[in-house]
Design a protein around this motif. Structure first.
Motif, PDB file in Angstrom:
ATOM      1  N   VAL B 124       0.853  -1.182   0.000  1.00  0.00           N
ATOM      2  CA  VAL B 124       0.000   0.000   0.000  1.00  0.00           C
ATOM      3  C   VAL B 124       0.892   1.237   0.000  1.00  0.00           C
ATOM      4  O   VAL B 124       1.888   1.288   0.721  1.00  0.00           O
ATOM      5  N   VAL B 125       0.538   2.196  -0.854  1.00  0.00           N
ATOM      6  CA  VAL B 125       1.280   3.455  -0.914  1.00  0.00           C
ATOM      7  C   VAL B 125       0.360   4.569  -0.433  1.00  0.00           C
ATOM      8  O   VAL B 125      -0.770   4.697  -0.930  1.00  0.00           O
ATOM      9  N   ILE B 126       0.823   5.345   0.538  1.00  0.00           N
ATOM     10  CA  ILE B 126       0.009   6.392   1.160  1.00  0.00           C
ATOM     11  C   ILE B 126       0.708   7.735   0.987  1.00  0.00           C
ATOM     12  O   ILE B 126       1.921   7.822   1.109  1.00  0.00           O
ATOM     13  N   THR B 127      -0.051   8.800   0.697  1.00  0.00           N
ATOM     14  CA  THR B 127       0.572  10.127   0.633  1.00  0.00           C
ATOM     15  C   THR B 127      -0.066  11.068   1.647  1.00  0.00           C
ATOM     16  O   THR B 127      -1.253  10.969   1.950  1.00  0.00           O
ATOM     17  N   ALA B 128       0.757  12.007   2.122  1.00  0.00           N
ATOM     18  CA  ALA B 128       0.275  13.029   3.047  1.00  0.00           C
ATOM     19  C   ALA B 128      -0.555  14.075   2.309  1.00  0.00           C
ATOM     20  O   ALA B 128      -1.614  14.486   2.755  1.00  0.00           O
ATOM     21  N   GLY B 129      -0.062  14.525   1.135  1.00  0.00           N
ATOM     22  CA  GLY B 129      -0.771  15.545   0.390  1.00  0.00           C
ATOM     23  C   GLY B 129      -0.898  15.171  -1.065  1.00  0.00           C
ATOM     24  O   GLY B 129      -0.368  14.153  -1.511  1.00  0.00           O
ATOM     25  N   THR B 130      -1.595  15.980  -1.830  1.00  0.00           N
ATOM     26  CA  THR B 130      -1.755  15.677  -3.251  1.00  0.00           C
ATOM     27  C   THR B 130      -0.451  15.929  -3.996  1.00  0.00           C
ATOM     28  O   THR B 130      -0.184  15.300  -5.007  1.00  0.00           O
ATOM     29  N   GLY B 131       0.377  16.832  -3.489  1.00  0.00           N
ATOM     30  CA  GLY B 131       1.643  17.132  -4.146  1.00  0.00           C
ATOM     31  C   GLY B 131       2.621  15.971  -4.104  1.00  0.00           C
ATOM     32  O   GLY B 131       3.573  15.917  -4.891  1.00  0.00           O
ATOM     33  N   ASP B 132       2.424  15.034  -3.193  1.00  0.00           N
ATOM     34  CA  ASP B 132       3.324  13.888  -3.067  1.00  0.00           C
ATOM     35  C   ASP B 132       2.988  12.775  -4.060  1.00  0.00           C
ATOM     36  O   ASP B 132       3.645  11.736  -4.086  1.00  0.00           O
ATOM     37  N   ARG B 133       1.939  12.988  -4.852  1.00  0.00           N
ATOM     38  CA  ARG B 133       1.443  11.922  -5.720  1.00  0.00           C
ATOM     39  C   ARG B 133       2.460  11.392  -6.730  1.00  0.00           C
ATOM     40  O   ARG B 133       2.547  10.168  -6.919  1.00  0.00           O
ATOM     41  N   PRO B 134       3.210  12.235  -7.447  1.00  0.00           N
ATOM     42  CA  PRO B 134       4.174  11.681  -8.426  1.00  0.00           C
ATOM     43  C   PRO B 134       5.153  10.694  -7.786  1.00  0.00           C
ATOM     44  O   PRO B 134       5.439   9.641  -8.342  1.00  0.00           O
TER      45      PRO B 134
ATOM     46  N   TYR D  52     -11.968  27.227  11.723  1.00  0.00           N
ATOM     47  CA  TYR D  52     -11.990  27.798  10.380  1.00  0.00           C
ATOM     48  C   TYR D  52     -11.945  26.681   9.358  1.00  0.00           C
ATOM     49  O   TYR D  52     -11.351  25.639   9.602  1.00  0.00           O
ATOM     50  N   PRO D  53     -12.607  26.901   8.199  1.00  0.00           N
ATOM     51  CA  PRO D  53     -12.616  25.842   7.175  1.00  0.00           C
ATOM     52  C   PRO D  53     -11.209  25.594   6.598  1.00  0.00           C
ATOM     53  O   PRO D  53     -10.306  26.393   6.809  1.00  0.00           O
ATOM     54  N   GLU D  54     -11.088  24.500   5.879  1.00  0.00           N
ATOM     55  CA  GLU D  54      -9.824  24.159   5.232  1.00  0.00           C
ATOM     56  C   GLU D  54      -9.418  25.244   4.234  1.00  0.00           C
ATOM     57  O   GLU D  54     -10.240  25.763   3.491  1.00  0.00           O
ATOM     58  N   VAL D  55      -8.133  25.573   4.226  1.00  0.00           N
ATOM     59  CA  VAL D  55      -7.591  26.567   3.307  1.00  0.00           C
ATOM     60  C   VAL D  55      -6.824  25.828   2.217  1.00  0.00           C
ATOM     61  O   VAL D  55      -6.169  24.824   2.487  1.00  0.00           O
ATOM     62  N   VAL D  56      -6.937  26.304   0.976  1.00  0.00           N
ATOM     63  CA  VAL D  56      -6.290  25.612  -0.132  1.00  0.00           C
ATOM     64  C   VAL D  56      -4.926  26.231  -0.433  1.00  0.00           C
ATOM     65  O   VAL D  56      -4.825  27.422  -0.739  1.00  0.00           O
ATOM     66  N   LYS D  61      -1.236  22.825  -7.674  1.00  0.00           N
ATOM     67  CA  LYS D  61      -2.557  22.267  -8.024  1.00  0.00           C
ATOM     68  C   LYS D  61      -3.061  22.980  -9.270  1.00  0.00           C
ATOM     69  O   LYS D  61      -2.822  24.175  -9.455  1.00  0.00           O
ATOM     70  N   THR D  62      -3.803  22.283 -10.115  1.00  0.00           N
ATOM     71  CA  THR D  62      -4.394  22.921 -11.292  1.00  0.00           C
ATOM     72  C   THR D  62      -5.598  23.769 -10.870  1.00  0.00           C
ATOM     73  O   THR D  62      -6.189  23.554  -9.802  1.00  0.00           O
ATOM     74  N   ALA D  63      -5.957  24.728 -11.712  1.00  0.00           N
ATOM     75  CA  ALA D  63      -7.139  25.556 -11.440  1.00  0.00           C
ATOM     76  C   ALA D  63      -8.355  24.647 -11.273  1.00  0.00           C
ATOM     77  O   ALA D  63      -9.222  24.878 -10.420  1.00  0.00           O
ATOM     78  N   GLU D  64      -8.387  23.603 -12.071  1.00  0.00           N
ATOM     79  CA  GLU D  64      -9.482  22.618 -12.018  1.00  0.00           C
ATOM     80  C   GLU D  64      -9.572  21.988 -10.620  1.00  0.00           C
ATOM     81  O   GLU D  64     -10.640  21.936 -10.000  1.00  0.00           O
ATOM     82  N   LYS D  89      -3.767  31.262 -12.902  1.00  0.00           N
ATOM     83  CA  LYS D  89      -4.831  30.412 -12.351  1.00  0.00           C
ATOM     84  C   LYS D  89      -5.924  31.282 -11.735  1.00  0.00           C
ATOM     85  O   LYS D  89      -7.112  30.946 -11.795  1.00  0.00           O
ATOM     86  N   ALA D  90      -5.509  32.399 -11.132  1.00  0.00           N
ATOM     87  CA  ALA D  90      -6.488  33.310 -10.529  1.00  0.00           C
ATOM     88  C   ALA D  90      -7.519  33.755 -11.572  1.00  0.00           C
ATOM     89  O   ALA D  90      -8.724  33.791 -11.308  1.00  0.00           O
ATOM     90  N   GLU D  91      -7.015  34.071 -12.748  1.00  0.00           N
ATOM     91  CA  GLU D  91      -7.911  34.543 -13.803  1.00  0.00           C
ATOM     92  C   GLU D  91      -8.997  33.508 -14.084  1.00  0.00           C
ATOM     93  O   GLU D  91     -10.187  33.822 -14.164  1.00  0.00           O
ATOM     94  N   THR D  92      -8.579  32.264 -14.241  1.00  0.00           N
ATOM     95  CA  THR D  92      -9.527  31.180 -14.486  1.00  0.00           C
ATOM     96  C   THR D  92     -10.572  31.100 -13.363  1.00  0.00           C
ATOM     97  O   THR D  92     -11.782  30.976 -13.618  1.00  0.00           O
TER      98      THR D  92
END
Lengths: 253, 253, 253, 253, 253, 253, 253, 253
Positions: B124-134, D52-56, D61-64, D89-92
């Motif tokens: 099983v491979v687990i990541t902390a964040g989405t940036g660790d995916r590659p 407070y809610p999650e901050v991105v 990350k892609t704009a998508e 990305k801000a523009e999108t």
């Protein structure tokens, strides 16, 4: 409180059947998985959760505090294993726990539990120099405590290449190998090139000057070109032995 | 020339029986265990010695040079696996090797050999964040290439603790776990506290400032208080997957 | 000489009304905000300016020099609080200041002033291991001296995850939390994920090898993925407690 | 699955009364506290748990992918806040979310939720030089998003000491202060000596040579002789603002 | 077992002629090139393979363990040379090996073998300050043990430039020069600019503060603008002398 | 042998006139500019070349070796000045050189020469804390030995800003200022903003944890935003005082 | 002006005999040993003093500036050799100096002088991986320019141990060996164990993550347990080749 | 607001005599010592307080923002001096300020003020290599702007020792010397040994590998064995020139 879904479901069914009162369920969920001593919270669930009971890192703890934890574990019918135990504290503990065994080179103590483990799995511990021996023996004692067959090969550093080759028959069939090396830390890469099992590299603080207390060896091991080499902390004989033990035990299970 | 004693003994008996001439013996000992391409010495003996064929680290090599190595391996009836392959070189290679599969996130390429491996062992491979995916996918593809069953769990870092717990049923029975994490690199320790199998921690260069390109995560992982955690180099998805694969395959063998 | 504009304006009006002579004004502006001892310039204005009187960092000062500062503060009707006080110097000072209290684990000394502070604000101090206790108690004593309600939770590191969860009711409502941890320093991130108040992370020098005297823990804390975690210097129990105390006192004011 | 004991007790009583079936309880415990998007596990429980809610964190990350998270949060009636968002990305995103506001210096985006927060609590952000402004504005936008009154004071570094003193009336009564400084990072210590509230020091990567990308400033801040100064990661404007916001909001609550 | 092809061929011919049995060949190949003592594997083949017998690094070994290695070497008719030998262990060994010579500044011990080497080749050792002398003498004794003519020039650091120039006639014709210097480590570059032979730079740990235990000197030497300067580890007098000795001996051979 | 062109020309004219024989010229060029003691090459030309005689760094030298150098200097009618002299060696030297003065805080020794220097030039030494005093006094004694008027201001660190301002009249007219500070090392920048003369910053090893033995202070000083601040090595009180002395003496010459 | 005593003596005798006027002597002493170009001071005496003419480090110099230096050297009848020359500048120079040879992998340029050197001395350059080749070829071209016989062995890193052993006959008799390796830098230690000549280790920046741009390899090489291994700067192919060349040429002289 | 005691006393006497109203006094104390532009707070008091007007560090500022500051300074009849100005911004500014002079190597801009300074004081700037020239010219332009006589000596690094000696007459009588050097940074120590004035060492980022962007040179300079050497930040040509200028101007005043 962390419980898995399946357990809750069972308890809830019992509850809905009236077999249990809500308070019973909560208590059961809470069930004493930690025992407090004056200085520590002993994790008695670890043997179940992680396969082996909690190990005591004795540095910075009094003999008294160590004994308290051992008493908790003995009561729980668990094995006691301690690392980084100085000779003077060891003497105190050996007087108190007559079944205990102390290895003064490894600085480990072991009090076997009531259910001896059937030995299985082969761990080999190799050192580059004689100075790496204490770290190597800590690894060795750890793997032995976990129930592995263990073997120690000493002083086969890369500057005398035929020494390692002469020992090849003794390590080529291991389930996991621990290599302890200081200075440039090259030995794990070379061992890794000869075998198909995982190699746990333990950098030691042996060396001087630009070895920076084991940093040079650590970096060398992290950058190993051999794919089957992984590294643990500097002088972390216990962790090296523990990982090798886990792998070796899994292999034969 | 390095050969083990037993092999020599057999050859020598053949020689003394007259079955072989001295020159034959030497040639056989020399037996093409390395094939030279213009840029490399391909270690074709590795599959036999280490369990898996040589893997090509594609960074800094031309598509041409990579193809040369693949041709040697294909001729030897071996699997081809390459890492750190950029999309443009991948395109060239996919045109040339139609059986090849390229994973653009993992940046790995795979050309299956003639003898498919029976899948076995759970990684099983687990990541902390989405940036660790590659990095995580590089590990995943590696373990898959080695014939393991693989599973990927993404974005369950410690700042949202219930995310990991919700996934616990999905990783608790793995034979080996790879955890890829950047920033403070705390996730492997937390995962390690929940399982009994070895955890291979892969620090990633995700983060900024005092993450120092993954150094903070690496140090965190090396100092992990969980005994079943070991670390590999920063962004070393391949090595993480390889070690996990070795362990998982050994477990089921 | 630094004075704010509003004060000057008031003095100047008094002067222009003839209530004060120019020399009186200057003297008043100069007004003894610093008292010199043979070794130090005691900042007696700090209680007014920063909320709390000057604290004595006792390391590297003689018992005599510390006593000199305490006499100045006592004369000013201020509290005396000292940190990093060795047991032998403590003995000398306890003989001299009978109202003093010394905590040998925290190595702090406290001589209450004439106006006791009404206790208010909740500070919780949490440690990963038992070795982090001296740093934690320094934080605790500091927050107590500032007039906060304090609580200590010991040995709930991440490798035994249910230990922290069991204690959650004891820290979830704090106004500020101090987390002292060595090795990989992962605990503040995990605590930060469970609460809404600020978490002051104090890295400790507990660990060995690649912990580099607390550097690994410090880097981990600085890179924490939890937004409510901030870090202070390695082993800086006083600063951790001081910041938590400030926040907790503000909260209830 | 992590739930606190009190919640379980309530659910269990409901279950024992027959108000709920076991499966209902489990489902409720499981209750969607995380929503998965293709790339992330959105922690929708954070607003409740942490205030407070999650901050991105938009970098990488892609704009998508960012839009996916925003849609989840909007559906949950939560505020959307993103940091490290590049202009393109801000523009999108601005085209897609018409209520969004983008600050190109701070590189933050904000989409207010349906329940505006009553402004309260005073946060002041101070910079040593003009180059520190982007980091300072990130802190400022963060504290504003949290509902604080904010003020920005720019270019008052220690080499021109009267500049800071002239601004003293503007920051002396803050509930929390953020100081962003590069180079030697001395400003937080000086500010700390003038005020009684906590000072969150944010080292910036402004400087050259031996500033080592902000390391010099970071070390300076960690070693601050002012007791009310704590530090966050290099260039971590968001974290600086978040901690100041938490403290300021607590102060007035 | 590592043997070169030519040797094998000879053995195989003997075997095919019936002069040897297979087992004889293997035994001969195995031929005792390593002798085990309780603590070490003595590489007795080194004199043949590398030109000089194995040298004992005495730090961390007991006098007993050192004596064991010396006995093996003496039996093999080889020279004994040891470094980093403390005065107390030296005393023990001098009592036991009456032919031994100990240099307390260099901390080296030497027991000449039965075949004295004809002195040849010129090695000059130069120090920047008087504090570098122990390292310099270790280099000197090493080169002397290897059979070189040696000369020592002390305290000619760059701050007094005419001191070096006055000594120029004494080093300009050396076959190899060792320069030991701490602090900024500038002397090897300056020496390198005056001569045509290789200069082995040995950084010493002499200095304080930002010398970081010799790191400053080491970095200076690695970055030397003089093309004939190479560096060894901090305080590595032995290695400096060994390399200079190798070069000087080759020159005259 | 290094001589400047003009000197040679004069000697050559004397030679061509027959006033000197060739050998006389060479001897004169060689003229004893260095005197050898058993351990050192004393640079007796330095007073002429660099303005002040050679200073003895006493650490790592025996009292005997120090005395040897002093005898050479006394014979040359030069001042003797030594730094880093421990109290026990000081005692020996004070018995031997009755005119010597030892400052136990600064750890300096001074034996005035036969030609006392007319005091001139103003050097002020300032410390951030009381712990920086030994380094500051070393600087003070050095500047005094060079014939400067000196003044010491202690314990005016930035956390109590009015302390420095109160002392401003005492340092604003200096010819050169030395500032000794540990921890974050911010004081030199603040002092530099108040004055027009050069400020020599001396980082001290006072501090703990992330001060890394003075590294944090050193980096802070190197990155100072004040243009008139330069830095010397950690704890280098002598060098700080020497540079300030040079500048102050030049100013008045 | 630096001249040795013997030369002066001769000139002075000539002067005293009236063969020379004083001004003649000075001019001769001054004799153009440096030629200035607009950007550099070309050290034309180096061939005489150090054995080989000055080499041009081309990075950061314009083609024009490089050509200026070459013209000076050609006028002096000296060889021209340049390193770190980019292809575009190379094109310009090849057009201008038709006798020039450019190696695009090594990035070196060579314009042979009028007196070709008789080839002598054997230098072997070995690389761990194919990525180390540019550094290796820079070393190779350097040794070739110095008049050595050279040989290149590529891609024999320690993870495939038989590759090196197969090549042993090709390097075992070298006069000096250069080993270029990145990652963990283990190869020089292994090579050093097989030979009796000096091994110049050149760490390369090949690797990623914790290789820290070659630092890991550099530290490994500095800590090599093989006594005949010395290290130069990261990627310093020229220096590696130069030292090997010096040693090899000395050996045969 | 920071004012010295003497000024206040005068104002207060005027006030008590009725010459001034309280508000007048405050306004006068406040007197515009800072002028705000949209991006900066221009410290127009610096010329009075520190001897020279504020200098603009242009990196990271728009041409517009720089022009704003210049307009303020011109209005104040002050000199304008800017550093780290890129050619494209320079073009914009040269169009706008016709009296401006731009040095593209130094990347400095200068707009002379109405009162030209009488040139006085001698500053010499020396470089080790040609690559250090931009840093050296920045120092040179700075000292020239301060009104010093300046001289530049290029490419006299220690590997060709006679180059420096040939230039000795050109630097031996300077009032202050700046030495810019990269790589091992040895030149300042050597220069320091030849002169009696202060030497400001400026490490440059010239070099590769283990020069670590100038760190090796910086450490070398901080550890200089020459007592008259002090160091500034890597590539800090401005600061080197400023300190040399201050010292040289003081010397002649």
């Amino acid at each position: 409180m962390e419980v898995d879904k399946h357990d809750i479901l069972q308890l809830l069914h019992a509850l809905s059947r009236g077999d249990l009162r809500p308070e019973d369920v909560v208590e059961q969920l809470e069930a004493a998985r930690t025992v407090e001593t004056p200085d520590a919270q002993v994790d008695i669930d670890r043997a179940h959760r992680c396969g082996y009971p909690e190990v005591v890192f004795c540095e910075g703890k009094t003999a008294e505090a160590i004994a308290d934890v051992f008493h908790v574990l003995i009561e729980q019918q668990q094995d006691c294993f301690g690392t980084r135990l100085s000779p003077d504290k060891a003497e105190t503990l050996l007087n108190r726990f007559t079944a205990a065994h102390y290895n003064p080179t490894a600085r480990t103590i072991h009090i076997p539990g009531p259910q001896p483990i059937e030995p299985a799995g082969n761990v080999v511990v190799i050192t580059a120099g004689t100075g790496d021996r204490p770290v190597a023996e800590e690894a060795l004692e750890t793997a032995k405590w976990m129930g592995c067959h263990v073997k120690l090969i000493v002083d086969v550093g890369v500057a005398g290449p035929h020494r390692l080759l002469r020992e090849k028959p003794n390590f080529v069939d291991a389930d996991a190998i621990v290599v302890a090396a200081g200075m440039e830390g090259a030995l794990p890469s070379v061992v890794g090139g000869h075998v198909s099992c995982p190699v746990i590299a333990v950098p030691t603080s042996i060396g001087y000057g630009a070895s920076f207390g084991g940093l040079a060896a650590l970096l060398g091991m992290l950058n190993s070109c051999a794919a089957n080499v992984t590294a643990v902390n500097i002088d972390a004989g216990f962790k090296g032995g523990y990982l090798a033990g886990l792998i070796a035990r899994q292999t034969v299970s």
